[in-house]
Design an enzyme around this catalytic site. Structure first.
Site, PDB file in Angstrom:
ATOM      1  N   LYS A 147       0.862  -1.180   0.000  1.00  0.00           N
ATOM      2  CA  LYS A 147       0.000   0.000   0.000  1.00  0.00           C
ATOM      3  C   LYS A 147       0.899   1.231   0.000  1.00  0.00           C
ATOM      4  O   LYS A 147       1.804   1.337   0.838  1.00  0.00           O
ATOM      5  CB  LYS A 147      -0.908   0.025   1.233  1.00  0.00           C
ATOM      6  N   ASP A 172      -3.565  -3.620  12.359  1.00  0.00           N
ATOM      7  CA  ASP A 172      -3.460  -4.208  11.016  1.00  0.00           C
ATOM      8  C   ASP A 172      -4.033  -5.618  11.004  1.00  0.00           C
ATOM      9  O   ASP A 172      -3.777  -6.410  11.919  1.00  0.00           O
ATOM     10  CB  ASP A 172      -2.004  -4.240  10.556  1.00  0.00           C
ATOM     11  N   HIS A 209      -2.515   2.007  16.116  1.00  0.00           N
ATOM     12  CA  HIS A 209      -1.686   3.082  15.608  1.00  0.00           C
ATOM     13  C   HIS A 209      -2.524   3.952  14.675  1.00  0.00           C
ATOM     14  O   HIS A 209      -3.617   3.570  14.252  1.00  0.00           O
ATOM     15  CB  HIS A 209      -0.434   2.541  14.906  1.00  0.00           C
TER      16      HIS A 209
END
Length: 336
Positions: free
Chosen positions: A203, A224, A278
């Site tokens: 990405k 993630d 995050h």
């Protein structure tokens, strides 16, 4: 085009000195209010070339348990390979808008691959200050070259293919060390996430300048979905992680790779390794970019806590399910 791109919104917003209201976060999310500044205790930085394997395993296992994120130096990927990856990524986002749109994903696509702006269900109608390009870089059987830009001309072989080749060595070593850190055989974690069928999903995040970086987020708080994420940042500060009830800045270290423990390793380890929250902030003067590669299991692979890591005293903490089902629930904010 499915929506106006943030890159274009940035140009008009910088002229006007304000941002559209759909980008302004609530006070509980605004970076100016929620970031703990002046905090010196940084995430672990580890010498990945340490010849002492026992010490390396201990350091990475500790960082994965306590932080869920760490940086590695001396990882073996040549500087020019990383520089080429960054150069062609920057070149793609410098293309005319109509040329970038050739690679746009269709609104009804079930895949994340392609050029786009919106990735997941947006809570409270708020938007993230980012455009992106997704495509797989390994294994060859998983690559759809329709999403690999033809410009810059060196995008494919000279940059992404070379980076993928180098990255596989880093990924294999990481999984081996992480496996040993759990008391498993060195190949057990890799086999549990798909072995040679492990997908490498790149990405490219593009966060253009924003006149009010104190009010917006480039990417909202998340963990993630992957097994591991290996990230190359540019020099513009922006990554933050959540620890001890505070948002902390992750210091930029030249030539380091940032490693995120993903949800699948937390699940497989039954919570021994931590997939950490995050997010990304943005900058008023400069464009921030990052190149994460998500190491993803094959879609139909079933994952759950490894039998060797559960017991009567430590029963399974997570459900067992196909990776594709996990992804669907995560992107659509459906409880797992």
């Amino acid at each position: 085009m499915d929506m106006e791109r943030v890159q274009a919104i940035s140009m008009s917003s910088m002229t006007e000195g304000c941002v559209p209201p759909e980008f302004i976060r609530s006070e509980k999310e605004q970076p100016a209010i929620t970031t703990l500044d002046g905090y010196d205790h940084q995430i672990p930085t580890i010498d990945f070339g340490d010849p002492d394997e026992v010490n390396l395993t201990r350091l990475i296992a500790e960082a994965s348990r306590e932080w869920g994120m760490f940086q590695i130096l001396n990882h073996g990927i040549p500087v020019h390979v990383i520089n080429n990856l960054q150069k062609v990524g920057e070149g793609f986002f410098d293309l005319p808008q109509e040329e970038k749109e050739v690679y746009a994903k269709s609104p009804d696509s079930k895949s994340v691959e392609g050029y786009g702006t919106r990735l997941q269900k947006e809570e409270e109608g708020k938007k993230a200050w980012v455009d992106h390009l997704f495509h797989r870089i390994w294994p060859p059987s998983a690559i759809n070259y329709r999403f690999w830009p033809k410009n810059p001309p060196s995008y494919s072989r000279d940059a992404n293919e070379e980076y993928a080749k180098c990255l596989r060595g880093v990924a294999d070593k990481l999984l081996s060390v992480l496996s040993k850190g759990l008391g498993l055989g060195e190949n057990e974690l890799k086999e549990s996430v798909g072995g040679d069928e492990l997908n490498y999903l790149l990405k490219i995040n593009y966060y253009p300048p924003c006149p009010r970086p104190d009010l917006v987020l480039g990417v909202v708080a998340h963990t993630d979905m992957s097994a591991i994420t290996i990230l190359v940042p540019n020099q513009v500060q922006g990554l933050q992680l959540f620890k001890d009830n505070h948002w902390l800045n992750v210091k930029y270290i030249p030539n380091a790779l940032i490693i995120h423990i993903g949800d699948q390793l937390e699940i497989l380890s039954n919570g021994k390794y931590k997939s950490t929250l995050h997010r990304t902030t943005v900058n008023k003067e400069m464009t921030r970019m990052s190149w994460p590669v998500f190491l993803e299991p094959p879609p139909d692979l079933v994952l759950g806590p490894l039998p060797k890591l559960i017991s009567e005293d430590d029963p399974p903490k997570y459900k067992t399910k196909k990776y594709c089902d996990y992804v669907f629930c995560k992107l659509n904010k459906i409880p797992q």
